[in-house]
Design a protein around this motif. Structure first.
Motif, PDB file in Angstrom:
ATOM      1  N   UNK A 110      45.901  47.185  36.444  1.00 39.33           N
ATOM      2  CA  UNK A 110      45.023  48.355  36.554  1.00 39.33           C
ATOM      3  C   UNK A 110      43.630  47.965  37.031  1.00 39.33           C
ATOM      4  N   UNK A 111      43.130  46.801  36.574  1.00 35.84           N
ATOM      5  CA  UNK A 111      41.807  46.334  36.997  1.00 35.84           C
ATOM      6  C   UNK A 111      41.802  46.018  38.488  1.00 35.84           C
ATOM      7  N   UNK A 112      42.833  45.303  38.940  1.00 37.59           N
ATOM      8  CA  UNK A 112      42.925  44.962  40.360  1.00 37.59           C
ATOM      9  C   UNK A 112      43.025  46.207  41.229  1.00 37.59           C
ATOM     10  N   UNK A 113      43.804  47.194  40.763  1.00 39.86           N
ATOM     11  CA  UNK A 113      43.983  48.418  41.540  1.00 39.86           C
ATOM     12  C   UNK A 113      42.730  49.273  41.528  1.00 39.86           C
ATOM     13  N   UNK A 114      42.022  49.309  40.389  1.00 40.76           N
ATOM     14  CA  UNK A 114      40.832  50.157  40.287  1.00 40.76           C
ATOM     15  C   UNK A 114      39.772  49.752  41.309  1.00 40.76           C
ATOM     16  N   UNK A 115      39.591  48.447  41.511  1.00 40.57           N
ATOM     17  CA  UNK A 115      38.582  47.968  42.447  1.00 40.57           C
ATOM     18  C   UNK A 115      39.156  47.541  43.794  1.00 40.57           C
ATOM     19  N   UNK A 116      40.478  47.629  43.918  1.00 38.18           N
ATOM     20  CA  UNK A 116      41.128  47.243  45.169  1.00 38.18           C
ATOM     21  C   UNK A 116      40.667  45.857  45.609  1.00 38.18           C
ATOM     22  N   UNK A 117      40.747  44.906  44.669  1.00 39.80           N
ATOM     23  CA  UNK A 117      40.268  43.558  44.927  1.00 39.80           C
ATOM     24  C   UNK A 117      40.993  42.913  46.110  1.00 39.80           C
ATOM     25  N   UNK A 118      40.236  42.260  46.952  1.00 36.67           N
ATOM     26  CA  UNK A 118      40.833  41.462  48.015  1.00 36.67           C
ATOM     27  C   UNK A 118      41.497  40.218  47.437  1.00 36.67           C
TER      28      UNK A 118
END
Length: 231
Positions: free
Chosen positions: A150-158
């Motif tokens: 969820x954290x990775x998706x929330x910020x759309x991390x590269x």
């Protein structure tokens, strides 16, 4: 989460206790508190308090040297501001909390000197849960977020956040009595949990910034089972 943690720790603790039947290995239990920070998250200071508990097995090599295998639950992370008060915009706009829950496994080399025991060694940590929450004028309100995906998706991390951590431990123990040690440790991650990129992670990236890196100070009591004084 608690059930998952017990399933991980209980077999190892039982293994430690079972080894107490031998004369070479000494098992024990660990309990204490942590204070930590995460390098690269734009907040400084050991403001994040947490807990740690688990078990260990110690192998005495000679009169002065021993090795120790441990497995324990430990909380790390970062924090800025200790409360959210809607009526106080200064507090509300600055709140940040990032709590990492790990199962950590170090292998330590220990040296006895009078009433002190010095130790050093590597560790491996596996993330089993997190809590991410922020309230900031620049980024707005986010969270609470409870897992890595969820954290990775929330910020759309590269560069997505990793669920494991490698580092080293330096520690000193004081012999309170024949069974009990008081311990202070410094733990430093050497691998990046999250590589730097512009935005929430690092608004001002430099070639020296490797991203999120765990740093933790731990204070514990350690009780050893079995006969004799092999602390």
């Amino acid at each position: 989460m608690k059930g998952r943690l017990l399933l991980i720790l209980l077999p190892m603790i039982l293994f430690c206790l079972n080894r107490a039947q031998g004369q070479t290995f000494k098992p024990g239990v660990i309990m204490g508190i942590t204070t930590s920070q995460v390098g690269g998250d734009n907040y400084s200071g050991f403001n994040k308090l947490g807990v740690t508990f688990g078990g260990f097995v110690r192998l005495k090599l000679n009169e002065n040297w021993s090795t120790q295998f441990e497995i324990y639950y430990i909380q790390k992370g970062s924090r800025n501001g200790f409360s959210i008060t809607e009526n106080d915009p200064n507090q509300a706009s600055q709140f940040f909390l990032m709590r990492f829950n790990y199962v950590e496994i170090p292998l330590l080399f220990r040296f006895n000197f009078h009433k002190f025991v010095y130790e050093i060694g590597p560790y491996y940590s596996q993330l089993i849960g997190l809590h991410y929450e922020i309230r900031n004028d620049q980024y707005g309100s986010v969270g609470p977020i409870k897992n890595v995906d969820d954290l990775n998706q929330r910020y759309n991390f590269q560069y997505p956040m990793k669920e494991n951590d490698f580092g080293f431990i330096l520690g000193v123990n004081y012999k309170i009595n024949a069974k009990l040690l008081g311990s202070i440790r410094y733990g430093q991650g050497v691998t990046s949990l999250k590589r730097p990129e512009s935005g929430i992670i690092d608004p001002y990236p430099t070639s020296l910034n490797i991203g999120w890196v765990n740093t933790v100070l731990t204070g514990t009591l350690r009780y050893t089972f079995g006969e004799g004084d092999d602390l």
